[in-house]
Design a protein around this motif. Structure first.
Motif, PDB file in Angstrom:
ATOM      1  N   GLU A 174      -7.899 -40.514 -24.682  1.00  0.00           N
ATOM      2  CA  GLU A 174      -7.523 -41.782 -24.441  1.00  0.00           C
ATOM      3  C   GLU A 174      -8.751 -42.810 -24.536  1.00  0.00           C
ATOM      4  O   GLU A 174      -8.915 -43.802 -24.792  1.00  0.00           O
ATOM      5  CB  GLU A 174      -7.169 -41.773 -22.887  1.00  0.00           C
ATOM      6  CG  GLU A 174      -5.572 -41.351 -22.848  1.00  0.00           C
ATOM      7  CD  GLU A 174      -5.013 -41.248 -21.463  1.00  0.00           C
ATOM      8  OE1 GLU A 174      -5.800 -41.715 -20.327  1.00  0.00           O
ATOM      9  OE2 GLU A 174      -4.112 -40.709 -21.173  1.00  0.00           O
ATOM     10  N   GLU A 175      -9.987 -42.127 -24.067  1.00  0.00           N
ATOM     11  CA  GLU A 175     -11.283 -42.905 -24.049  1.00  0.00           C
ATOM     12  C   GLU A 175     -11.519 -43.061 -25.643  1.00  0.00           C
ATOM     13  O   GLU A 175     -12.057 -44.290 -25.933  1.00  0.00           O
ATOM     14  CB  GLU A 175     -12.378 -42.164 -23.184  1.00  0.00           C
ATOM     15  CG  GLU A 175     -13.689 -43.174 -23.402  1.00  0.00           C
ATOM     16  CD  GLU A 175     -14.635 -42.489 -22.533  1.00  0.00           C
ATOM     17  OE1 GLU A 175     -15.911 -42.986 -22.740  1.00  0.00           O
ATOM     18  OE2 GLU A 175     -14.412 -41.570 -21.690  1.00  0.00           O
ATOM     19  N   ASP A 217      -9.241 -45.869 -26.641  1.00  0.00           N
ATOM     20  CA  ASP A 217      -9.736 -47.134 -26.159  1.00  0.00           C
ATOM     21  C   ASP A 217     -11.091 -47.811 -27.104  1.00  0.00           C
ATOM     22  O   ASP A 217     -11.141 -48.971 -27.330  1.00  0.00           O
ATOM     23  CB  ASP A 217      -9.949 -46.922 -24.615  1.00  0.00           C
ATOM     24  CG  ASP A 217      -8.591 -46.810 -23.966  1.00  0.00           C
ATOM     25  OD1 ASP A 217      -7.542 -47.206 -24.521  1.00  0.00           O
ATOM     26  OD2 ASP A 217      -8.987 -46.350 -22.685  1.00  0.00           O
TER      27      ASP A 217
END
Length: 247
Positions: free
Chosen positions: A72-73, A76
């Protein structure tokens, strides 16, 4: 801008792959478990040598929750995830009488289950990728997956499992996502320097590697770049060993 996640990228083979992807125009998430300074050094090197973005992301691939956060990072930071390189792994030289079931399982958890977990977490984002070459997963196996190893049976077993996982995922994810593996031979890294004497390395060069030298992380980076772009190759294991093992 296309983006890639390389696990275990703070040193050695992972570092070589991360740098090659950045040189080829990819933003790169540099995953690491504990070496903060080394991971940041890879990021700084990439941003100095190329116009690409890089991000150091701490996560133990043996921890499923950490894996989810890492993926997810990455998305992002870069807005997409187009290629995953599952390089993170551990290795210990132990014979079976010395090896506990817990130690055997821990290595499988990192090397095999970690590869599975990262791929699973990345799957929705890879399916949304629009890169021209198509999204891909590249898993790092080893020549020992073919040859076995009396001094590290758990490691050889885990690397054989990665080849089976690669073939299974290639079947499952095609035609959208290609999945391949690299089986390196003897590569000069910090890990091999710590476990192999100069005399042993010289013997390997002279006696068992037809090209006459040890491999480098850059050699594996070149192989990963090929598999990343090879649109008609999936489910394969590319042996990169200087001819040490021919099939």
């Amino acid at each position: 801008m296309p983006a890639a996640l390389v696990t275990g990228a703070s040193r050695g083979i992972g570092r070589g792959i991360a740098r090659r992807f950045a040189a080829d125009g990819y933003d790169v998430a540099v995953n690491y478990r504990s070496s903060d300074a080394a991971a940041q050094n890879v990021v700084d090197t990439i941003e100095t040598e190329t116009d690409q973005r890089a991000r150091a992301i701490q996560a133990d691939v043996g921890d499923p929750d950490a894996v989810e956060s890492c993926v997810e990072e990455t998305v992002d930071a870069f807005g997409s995830l187009d290629h995953v390189v599952n390089n993170a792994g551990i290795n210990e030289h132990q014979y079976t009488p010395e090896l506990s079931p817990e130690e055997f399982q821990r290595l499988l958890d990192v090397n095999v289950t970690g590869t599975f977990a990262v791929t699973k977490a990345a799957l929705p984002y890879l399916e949304d990728s629009s890169v021209d070459e198509g999204p891909s997963v590249i898993n790092l196996s080893s020549r020992l997956a073919h040859a076995g190893a009396d001094y590290e049976p758990h490691y050889a077993s885990s690397k054989a499992g990665i080849i089976a996982l690669t073939k299974s995922h290639a079947l499952e994810f095609g035609p959208t996502i290609r999945v391949n593996a690299i089986a390196p031979g003897f590569i000069e890294t910090d890990m091999t320097d710590a476990t192999t004497s100069e005399e042993s390395k010289a013997q390997k060069r002279q006696e068992v590697i037809p090209v006459g030298r040890l491999g480098t992380p850059e050699d594996i980076g070149q192989a990963a770049a090929y598999l990343r772009d090879a649109g008609f190759v999936t489910g394969e294991t590319l042996n990169v060993n200087g001819g040490q093992r021919m099939q």
